[in-house]
Scaffold this motif. Structure first.
Motif, PDB file in Angstrom:
ATOM      1  N   GLU A 234     -29.194  77.280 -20.976  1.00  0.00           N
ATOM      2  CA  GLU A 234     -28.856  76.668 -19.686  1.00  0.00           C
ATOM      3  C   GLU A 234     -27.690  75.698 -19.791  1.00  0.00           C
ATOM      4  OE1 GLU A 234     -32.432  74.965 -18.155  1.00  0.00           O
ATOM      5  OE2 GLU A 234     -33.407  76.907 -17.842  1.00  0.00           O
ATOM      6  N   GLN A 235     -27.119  75.551 -20.976  1.00  0.00           N
ATOM      7  CA  GLN A 235     -25.967  74.675 -21.137  1.00  0.00           C
ATOM      8  C   GLN A 235     -24.711  75.340 -20.563  1.00  0.00           C
ATOM      9  OE1 GLN A 235     -25.786  71.644 -22.082  1.00  0.00           O
ATOM     10  NE2 GLN A 235     -27.723  71.254 -23.131  1.00  0.00           N
ATOM     11  N   LYS A 236     -23.756  74.517 -20.152  1.00  0.00           N
ATOM     12  CA  LYS A 236     -22.481  75.054 -19.695  1.00  0.00           C
ATOM     13  C   LYS A 236     -21.693  75.565 -20.897  1.00  0.00           C
ATOM     14  CE  LYS A 236     -21.938  72.362 -15.462  1.00  0.00           C
ATOM     15  NZ  LYS A 236     -21.072  71.427 -14.710  1.00  0.00           N
ATOM     16  N   ILE A 237     -21.117  76.752 -20.747  1.00  0.00           N
ATOM     17  CA  ILE A 237     -20.347  77.388 -21.822  1.00  0.00           C
ATOM     18  C   ILE A 237     -19.034  77.870 -21.220  1.00  0.00           C
ATOM     19  CG2 ILE A 237     -20.328  79.171 -23.606  1.00  0.00           C
ATOM     20  CD1 ILE A 237     -23.440  79.436 -22.938  1.00  0.00           C
ATOM     21  N   HIS A 238     -17.923  77.506 -21.845  1.00  0.00           N
ATOM     22  CA  HIS A 238     -16.621  77.989 -21.377  1.00  0.00           C
ATOM     23  C   HIS A 238     -15.863  78.574 -22.559  1.00  0.00           C
ATOM     24  CE1 HIS A 238     -13.265  78.434 -18.656  1.00  0.00           C
ATOM     25  NE2 HIS A 238     -12.464  77.896 -19.557  1.00  0.00           N
ATOM     26  N   LEU A 239     -15.333  79.775 -22.356  1.00  0.00           N
ATOM     27  CA  LEU A 239     -14.529  80.463 -23.371  1.00  0.00           C
ATOM     28  C   LEU A 239     -13.085  80.547 -22.905  1.00  0.00           C
ATOM     29  CD1 LEU A 239     -14.042  82.457 -25.822  1.00  0.00           C
ATOM     30  CD2 LEU A 239     -14.706  84.286 -24.236  1.00  0.00           C
ATOM     31  N   ILE A 240     -12.158  80.152 -23.780  1.00  0.00           N
ATOM     32  CA  ILE A 240     -10.734  80.374 -23.533  1.00  0.00           C
ATOM     33  C   ILE A 240     -10.260  81.378 -24.588  1.00  0.00           C
ATOM     34  CG2 ILE A 240      -8.461  79.350 -23.250  1.00  0.00           C
ATOM     35  CD1 ILE A 240      -9.787  76.662 -22.776  1.00  0.00           C
ATOM     36  N   TYR A 241      -9.814  82.519 -24.124  1.00  0.00           N
ATOM     37  CA  TYR A 241      -9.461  83.645 -24.987  1.00  0.00           C
ATOM     38  C   TYR A 241      -7.955  83.850 -24.898  1.00  0.00           C
ATOM     39  CZ  TYR A 241      -9.455  88.710 -26.251  1.00  0.00           C
ATOM     40  OH  TYR A 241      -9.215  89.938 -26.813  1.00  0.00           O
ATOM     41  N   GLY A 242      -7.239  83.484 -25.965  1.00  0.00           N
ATOM     42  CA  GLY A 242      -5.789  83.555 -25.972  1.00  0.00           C
ATOM     43  C   GLY A 242      -5.267  84.679 -26.849  1.00  0.00           C
ATOM     44  N   VAL A 284      -3.417  78.373 -25.442  1.00  0.00           N
ATOM     45  CA  VAL A 284      -4.785  77.960 -25.121  1.00  0.00           C
ATOM     46  C   VAL A 284      -4.832  76.491 -24.706  1.00  0.00           C
ATOM     47  CG1 VAL A 284      -7.020  77.470 -26.183  1.00  0.00           C
ATOM     48  CG2 VAL A 284      -5.989  79.734 -26.452  1.00  0.00           C
ATOM     49  N   THR A 285      -4.076  75.649 -25.412  1.00  0.00           N
ATOM     50  CA  THR A 285      -4.113  74.211 -25.131  1.00  0.00           C
ATOM     51  C   THR A 285      -3.548  73.864 -23.752  1.00  0.00           C
ATOM     52  OG1 THR A 285      -2.018  74.027 -26.337  1.00  0.00           O
ATOM     53  CG2 THR A 285      -4.046  73.488 -27.535  1.00  0.00           C
ATOM     54  N   GLN A 286      -2.793  74.793 -23.148  1.00  0.00           N
ATOM     55  CA  GLN A 286      -2.237  74.555 -21.821  1.00  0.00           C
ATOM     56  C   GLN A 286      -3.218  74.928 -20.714  1.00  0.00           C
ATOM     57  OE1 GLN A 286       1.272  77.018 -22.787  1.00  0.00           O
ATOM     58  NE2 GLN A 286       2.532  75.270 -22.195  1.00  0.00           N
ATOM     59  N   HIS A 287      -4.339  75.470 -21.087  1.00  0.00           N
ATOM     60  CA  HIS A 287      -5.340  75.918 -20.107  1.00  0.00           C
ATOM     61  C   HIS A 287      -6.715  75.364 -20.474  1.00  0.00           C
ATOM     62  CE1 HIS A 287      -2.523  78.724 -18.169  1.00  0.00           C
ATOM     63  NE2 HIS A 287      -2.036  78.872 -19.389  1.00  0.00           N
ATOM     64  N   MET A 288      -6.711  74.086 -20.856  1.00  0.00           N
ATOM     65  CA  MET A 288      -7.934  73.417 -21.277  1.00  0.00           C
ATOM     66  C   MET A 288      -8.162  72.206 -20.374  1.00  0.00           C
ATOM     67  SD  MET A 288      -8.837  72.071 -25.143  1.00  0.00           S
ATOM     68  CE  MET A 288      -7.989  73.471 -25.862  1.00  0.00           C
ATOM     69  N   PRO A 289      -8.693  72.429 -19.175  1.00  0.00           N
ATOM     70  CA  PRO A 289      -8.867  71.316 -18.237  1.00  0.00           C
ATOM     71  C   PRO A 289      -9.887  70.303 -18.737  1.00  0.00           C
ATOM     72  CG  PRO A 289      -9.981  73.277 -17.437  1.00  0.00           C
ATOM     73  CD  PRO A 289      -9.181  73.700 -18.633  1.00  0.00           C
ATOM     74  N   ALA A 290      -9.780  69.090 -18.225  1.00  0.00           N
ATOM     75  CA  ALA A 290     -10.648  67.999 -18.674  1.00  0.00           C
ATOM     76  C   ALA A 290     -12.122  68.324 -18.488  1.00  0.00           C
ATOM     77  CB  ALA A 290     -10.289  66.715 -17.924  1.00  0.00           C
ATOM     78  N   GLU A 291     -12.446  69.089 -17.439  1.00  0.00           N
ATOM     79  CA  GLU A 291     -13.865  69.330 -17.163  1.00  0.00           C
ATOM     80  C   GLU A 291     -14.558  70.152 -18.250  1.00  0.00           C
ATOM     81  OE1 GLU A 291     -11.546  71.995 -14.156  1.00  0.00           O
ATOM     82  OE2 GLU A 291     -11.396  69.958 -15.009  1.00  0.00           O
ATOM     83  N   VAL A 292     -13.810  70.972 -19.008  1.00  0.00           N
ATOM     84  CA  VAL A 292     -14.466  71.750 -20.067  1.00  0.00           C
ATOM     85  C   VAL A 292     -14.651  70.927 -21.338  1.00  0.00           C
ATOM     86  CG1 VAL A 292     -13.530  73.887 -19.123  1.00  0.00           C
ATOM     87  CG2 VAL A 292     -12.354  72.780 -21.045  1.00  0.00           C
ATOM     88  N   LEU A 293     -14.048  69.737 -21.378  1.00  0.00           N
ATOM     89  CA  LEU A 293     -14.201  68.842 -22.527  1.00  0.00           C
ATOM     90  C   LEU A 293     -15.329  67.838 -22.321  1.00  0.00           C
ATOM     91  CD1 LEU A 293     -10.425  68.252 -23.261  1.00  0.00           C
ATOM     92  CD2 LEU A 293     -12.009  69.619 -24.628  1.00  0.00           C
TER      93      LEU A 293
END
Length: 341
Positions: A234-242, A284-293
């Motif tokens: 149930e945790q939030k999970i975000h994947l950035i695939y570059g 990838v680092t250009q598409h890492m919004p604060a909310e996923v951190l």
């Protein structure tokens, strides 16, 4: 009688799995399996058997002295294997090599079930295990011997533990040893594998997760996502695939399927090539919004080529990002670099 599966991860990257009986101490279970974990006294006095429990529940009792294990150390996850009695499956990091514990890597055989090319970018290799299904932790890798070459290549499992059919996502390299061999490989061919290996694997999920995948570094995250889907995380999970080119984006349908199975899972795909028509271009680092951190209350997992790993590390340092934990694995086209944190 109940028993628990204990993964012993040694500092040289080797993982061995043992069964620990209900009420049995880990040290005794290891000895019963002919693995000599470090010890001197076995009475909770010397601290020689101190390891780190990275996941699972257990009881340490109170038959040890503070000089062997302080309350602060126990709170941080350190354990004495001579006192530790598991109450669930556990993962234990052992601060010495497998050789020093008189054990080593495991070999097993598997048969080619299917070889599926994806554009000119990658190959999905599926193997059927001949005997017992190998135990591994989601995120780990094996070395696969390339027939008639005397060489092996390292690949992360893209399948989840416990499956009779295991999968790998392999970068297609012009003139590459494994790539060339797979072009003519036939179903039913036997391959020899060594593993599991690696300290890059999914830990206990207690906070949001950020997955960063570069190219075929997507493979271990597919294994992790399958485990998370099966356990109903149930945790939030975000994947950035570059990736570098549009053609390098593979198995996106698989990722979308996980988004349907995991309500709190989201993902972003990024293409670096300037000529791409992809919606998200760049790194990838250009598409890492604060909310996923999540303000640092996040566990970050990163698998990609060395330049990507270094770029993310610099990004975190330059922007004052301090995630709760940061686990990464570098790989080159021919091997996993033996560096992870």
């Amino acid at each position: 009688m109940a028993s628990y599966r204990i993964a012993l991860n040694f500092e040289d990257g080797v993982t061995r799995f043992i069964e620990c009986k209900d009420g049995e101490k880990v040290l005794d279970a290891a000895f019963r399996n002919k693995i000599n974990l470090p010890m001197d006294c076995s009475d909770g006095v010397c601290g020689t058997c101190k390891c780190r429990a990275e996941s699972g529940s257990y009881d340490l009792g109170d038959d040890f002295i503070d000089d062997a294990l302080t309350a602060d150390e126990a709170e941080s996850g350190l354990v004495l294997t001579c006192q530790m009695k598991p109450a669930s499956d556990c993962v234990i990091a052992v601060p010495t090599t497998s050789v020093a514990c008189k054990t080593g890597q495991q070999k097993f055989a598997a048969m080619i079930a299917r070889v599926t090319p994806h554009n000119d970018s990658a190959i999905v290799l599926e193997l059927d295990v001949e005997a017992a299904v190998p135990a591994f932790l989601p995120g780990q890798y094996v070395n696969i011997d390339v027939p008639d070459s005397g060489q092996s290549r390292s690949y992360s499992f893209s399948s989840a533990p416990g499956e009779q059919r295991i999968g790998f996502l392999i970068k297609k390299i012009p003139g590459g040893l494994m790539s060339n061999w797979l072009e003519r490989a036939e179903a039913g061919t036997k391959l020899e594998l060594t593993g599991p290996l690696g300290s890059f694997y999914l830990r206990d999920v207690r906070r949001p997760l950020l997955f960063l995948a570069g190219g075929t570094g997507l493979a271990p995250f597919l294994s992790m996502l399958e485990v998370l889907a099966r356990t109903g995380s149930e945790q939030k999970i975000h994947l950035i695939y570059g990736v570098t080119r549009d053609f390098d984006l593979v198995l996106v349908d698989d990722i979308e399927a996980y988004a349907a199975r995991l309500p709190n899972f989201s993902f972003t795909t990024v293409v670096a090539e300037e000529a791409s028509s992809h919606t998200q271009k760049g790194w990838v680092t250009q598409h890492m919004p604060a909310e996923v951190l999540h303000g640092g209350d996040v566990d970050v997992y990163l698998c990609g080529p060395p330049p990507m790993v270094e770029a993310v590390r610099r990004y975190f340092d330059d922007n004052g990002v301090k995630p709760n934990s940061f686990h990464y694995e570098k790989f080159t086209p021919n091997a996993v670099v033996k560096e992870a944190a």
